[in-house]
Design a protein around this motif. Structure first.
Motif, PDB file in Angstrom:
ATOM      1  N   SER A 137      47.300  75.393  88.082  1.00 30.62           N
ATOM      2  CA  SER A 137      48.009  74.094  86.991  1.00 30.62           C
ATOM      3  C   SER A 137      46.194  73.287  86.609  1.00 30.62           C
ATOM      4  CB  SER A 137      48.377  73.463  87.941  1.00 30.62           C
ATOM      5  OG  SER A 137      49.103  72.967  87.889  1.00 30.62           O
ATOM      6  N   PRO A 138      45.881  72.857  85.605  1.00 34.02           N
ATOM      7  CA  PRO A 138      47.141  73.055  84.618  1.00 34.02           C
ATOM      8  C   PRO A 138      47.208  74.489  83.861  1.00 34.02           C
ATOM      9  CG  PRO A 138      45.214  71.385  84.305  1.00 34.02           C
ATOM     10  CD  PRO A 138      45.222  72.056  85.290  1.00 34.02           C
ATOM     11  N   LEU A 139      45.887  74.803  83.946  1.00 32.90           N
ATOM     12  CA  LEU A 139      46.127  75.471  82.814  1.00 32.90           C
ATOM     13  C   LEU A 139      46.787  77.144  82.315  1.00 32.90           C
ATOM     14  CD1 LEU A 139      42.121  76.899  82.854  1.00 32.90           C
ATOM     15  CD2 LEU A 139      43.257  75.061  81.994  1.00 32.90           C
ATOM     16  N   ARG A 140      48.186  77.400  83.853  1.00 30.44           N
ATOM     17  CA  ARG A 140      48.590  77.898  84.019  1.00 30.44           C
ATOM     18  C   ARG A 140      49.479  78.159  82.927  1.00 30.44           C
ATOM     19  NH1 ARG A 140      49.600  82.626  87.494  1.00 30.44           N
ATOM     20  NH2 ARG A 140      51.520  82.560  88.397  1.00 30.44           N
ATOM     21  N   ARG A 141      49.782  76.619  82.861  1.00 29.99           N
ATOM     22  CA  ARG A 141      51.641  76.870  81.479  1.00 29.99           C
ATOM     23  C   ARG A 141      50.495  78.072  80.464  1.00 29.99           C
ATOM     24  NH1 ARG A 141      55.323  73.065  80.477  1.00 29.99           N
ATOM     25  NH2 ARG A 141      56.249  73.110  78.470  1.00 29.99           N
ATOM     26  N   TYR A 142      49.093  77.635  80.389  1.00 28.27           N
ATOM     27  CA  TYR A 142      48.849  78.281  78.753  1.00 28.27           C
ATOM     28  C   TYR A 142      47.848  78.994  79.432  1.00 28.27           C
ATOM     29  CZ  TYR A 142      50.311  73.587  77.627  1.00 28.27           C
ATOM     30  OH  TYR A 142      51.194  72.107  77.344  1.00 28.27           O
ATOM     31  N   ALA A 143      48.010  79.672  80.137  1.00 34.86           N
ATOM     32  CA  ALA A 143      47.677  81.284  81.392  1.00 34.86           C
ATOM     33  C   ALA A 143      47.426  82.586  79.837  1.00 34.86           C
ATOM     34  CB  ALA A 143      47.926  81.920  82.364  1.00 34.86           C
ATOM     35  N   GLY A 144      48.661  82.228  79.341  1.00 34.07           N
ATOM     36  CA  GLY A 144      48.937  83.436  78.141  1.00 34.07           C
ATOM     37  C   GLY A 144      48.533  83.219  77.189  1.00 34.07           C
TER      38      GLY A 144
END
Length: 192
Positions: A68-75
């Motif tokens: 987080s906060p990159l996890r949500r946009y990891a794809g």
């Protein structure tokens, strides 16, 4: 996958390069003819590539490395990271120089672009430059920022470059497995 891998796969399987780009632009189902048959098939293949890539262990393993906060946009970050690895390791995947491929495939996309597409064809020089930019950190930062701007909500993509670069060895290591699977998937669908 992001744009470069889609175009590399279109080239390897002799499928629509414009359809690969339109796969991110055209929304909804492609049950009835929308464009010419080759472009429609390219859009369907784009979506199959995305599904296969997202489900592949190589993609999943790298997504899990972002917090987080990159996890949500990891794809998204992983898709762009794989394109960065492909651009940097281009001689491992093609005998054609990367800059030559970028110019040629950009011209091919523009030439194949349907007149009734929802957007005009990409500018060949600008599009080739964007693809070539995937080989360096500044180009990847521009790609992350551009994708972040298109998102409907505020996001941290513009600041994701350091995290992406920290995982670069993982992209290089996993790219051959992923590309082999994606190419096999595309070939099976085009021969069916």
């Amino acid at each position: 996958m992001n744009l470069l891998a889609h175009l590399w796969l279109a080239e390897r399987t002799d499928t629509s390069a414009a359809g690969q780009i339109l796969g991110d632009i055209v929304k909804g189902r492609i049950d009835a003819p929308r464009f010419d048959a080759r472009t429609d098939e390219g859009i369907r293949l784009h979506r199959a590539i995305d599904s296969t890539s997202d489900a592949h262990p190589a993609h999943r393993e790298l997504r899990e490395r972002f917090r987080s906060p990159l996890r949500r946009y990891a794809g998204i970050i992983v898709d762009i990271g794989f394109d960065h690895a492909l651009a940097r390791r281009w001689p491992d995947y093609s005998a054609e120089p990367f800059a030559v491929f970028a110019r040629r495939i950009a011209a091919r996309v523009a030439a194949e672009w349907p007149n009734d597409a929802p957007a005009g064809p990409p500018d060949v020089q600008g599009f080739a430059g964007m693809l070539s930019g995937y080989a360096d950190a500044r180009g990847i930062e521009r790609a992350l920022t551009a994708v972040g701007r298109r998102a409907t909500r505020r996001n941290p993509l513009a600041a994701a470059l350091p995290a992406l670069l920290a995982e670069y060895p993982g992209f290089v290591e996993r790219l051959p497995r992923l590309l082999t699977r994606l190419e096999a998937e595309m070939l099976s669908r085009t021969r069916a």
